[in-house]
Write a protein that holds these residues in place. Structure first.
Motif, PDB file in Angstrom:
ATOM      1  N   THR A  93     -35.139  60.065  38.126  1.00 48.74           N
ATOM      2  CA  THR A  93     -33.718  59.973  37.808  1.00 48.74           C
ATOM      3  C   THR A  93     -33.498  60.151  36.308  1.00 48.74           C
ATOM      4  O   THR A  93     -32.621  60.920  35.887  1.00 48.74           O
ATOM      5  CB  THR A  93     -33.151  58.619  38.268  1.00 48.74           C
ATOM      6  N   PHE A  94     -34.286  59.463  35.502  1.00 47.74           N
ATOM      7  CA  PHE A  94     -34.153  59.578  34.052  1.00 47.74           C
ATOM      8  C   PHE A  94     -34.420  61.006  33.588  1.00 47.74           C
ATOM      9  O   PHE A  94     -33.667  61.552  32.770  1.00 47.74           O
ATOM     10  CB  PHE A  94     -35.107  58.607  33.360  1.00 47.74           C
ATOM     11  N   ASN A  95     -35.477  61.616  34.103  1.00 44.04           N
ATOM     12  CA  ASN A  95     -35.799  62.988  33.701  1.00 44.04           C
ATOM     13  C   ASN A  95     -34.702  63.961  34.110  1.00 44.04           C
ATOM     14  O   ASN A  95     -34.364  64.871  33.344  1.00 44.04           O
ATOM     15  CB  ASN A  95     -37.137  63.423  34.293  1.00 44.04           C
ATOM     16  N   THR A  96     -34.145  63.778  35.284  1.00 45.53           N
ATOM     17  CA  THR A  96     -33.062  64.648  35.738  1.00 45.53           C
ATOM     18  C   THR A  96     -31.840  64.502  34.849  1.00 45.53           C
ATOM     19  O   THR A  96     -31.241  65.499  34.428  1.00 45.53           O
ATOM     20  CB  THR A  96     -32.697  64.327  37.199  1.00 45.53           C
ATOM     21  N   ILE A  97     -31.480  63.269  34.551  1.00 46.09           N
ATOM     22  CA  ILE A  97     -30.323  63.040  33.681  1.00 46.09           C
ATOM     23  C   ILE A  97     -30.574  63.623  32.300  1.00 46.09           C
ATOM     24  O   ILE A  97     -29.690  64.256  31.703  1.00 46.09           O
ATOM     25  CB  ILE A  97     -30.004  61.528  33.608  1.00 46.09           C
ATOM     26  N   PHE A 101     -28.417  66.562  30.643  1.00 42.77           N
ATOM     27  CA  PHE A 101     -27.770  66.296  29.353  1.00 42.77           C
ATOM     28  C   PHE A 101     -28.160  67.343  28.313  1.00 42.77           C
ATOM     29  O   PHE A 101     -27.299  67.902  27.624  1.00 42.77           O
ATOM     30  CB  PHE A 101     -28.143  64.886  28.879  1.00 42.77           C
ATOM     31  N   ILE A 102     -29.433  67.623  28.184  1.00 41.60           N
ATOM     32  CA  ILE A 102     -29.894  68.619  27.214  1.00 41.60           C
ATOM     33  C   ILE A 102     -29.362  70.000  27.575  1.00 41.60           C
ATOM     34  O   ILE A 102     -28.902  70.755  26.717  1.00 41.60           O
ATOM     35  CB  ILE A 102     -31.437  68.607  27.112  1.00 41.60           C
TER      36      ILE A 102
END
Length: 139
Positions: A93-97, A101-102
């Motif tokens: 989830t963190f990596n996807t967000i 974002f980037i």
């Protein structure tokens, strides 16, 4: 904490010989033996390691080391697996967000990136509409 450190030290001492030496593996004799075996012998003595399911083998290897070498209980495994699954989901989830974002910042600053993004999205929609249309066709 001392109990945990003692277990780690014991594991390091047991496995030190295997982790600190260099090993060269050769399969010439096994290949020669497999070529000389008959079909019945191959069924009785399956020595072809290419047929191993390596993920299952490594899990069994680690569980056996934990149980028989380190003398640890396996009762906490379901909770540990559940915790690892939760951590993996948090990481995904963190990596996807982070990627979204980037990418969003990159698209906001570059016209070329925006054009590529719109092109890829339109291709995906065309691809999906093709499958939607082909799935309603009668043959």
């Amino acid at each position: 904490m001392m109990k945990t450190i003692a277990r780690l030290h014991k594991a390091m001492m047991v496995l030190e010989y295997f982790t600190s030496h260099s090993w060269v593996w050769n399969m010439d004799n096994v290949t020669m033996l497999m070529n000389q075996m008959g079909s019945e012998d191959k069924k009785a003595f399956n020595i072809d390691v290419r047929q191993l399911h390596w993920a299952e083998y490594m899990e069994n290897y680690c569980m056996g080391t934990k149980k028989y070498v380190l003398n640890e209980e396996l009762s906490g495994l379901p909770a540990a697996r559940k915790h690892l699954t939760k951590l993996r989901n948090i990481r995904y989830t963190f990596n996807t967000i982070l990627v979204v974002f980037i990418w969003r910042i990159f698209i906001a600053r570059s016209q070329m990136a925006r054009n590529i993004w719109y092109f890829v999205v339109s291709l995906c929609f065309k691809f999906l509409s093709y499958f939607r249309a082909s799935s309603t066709m009668r043959y």
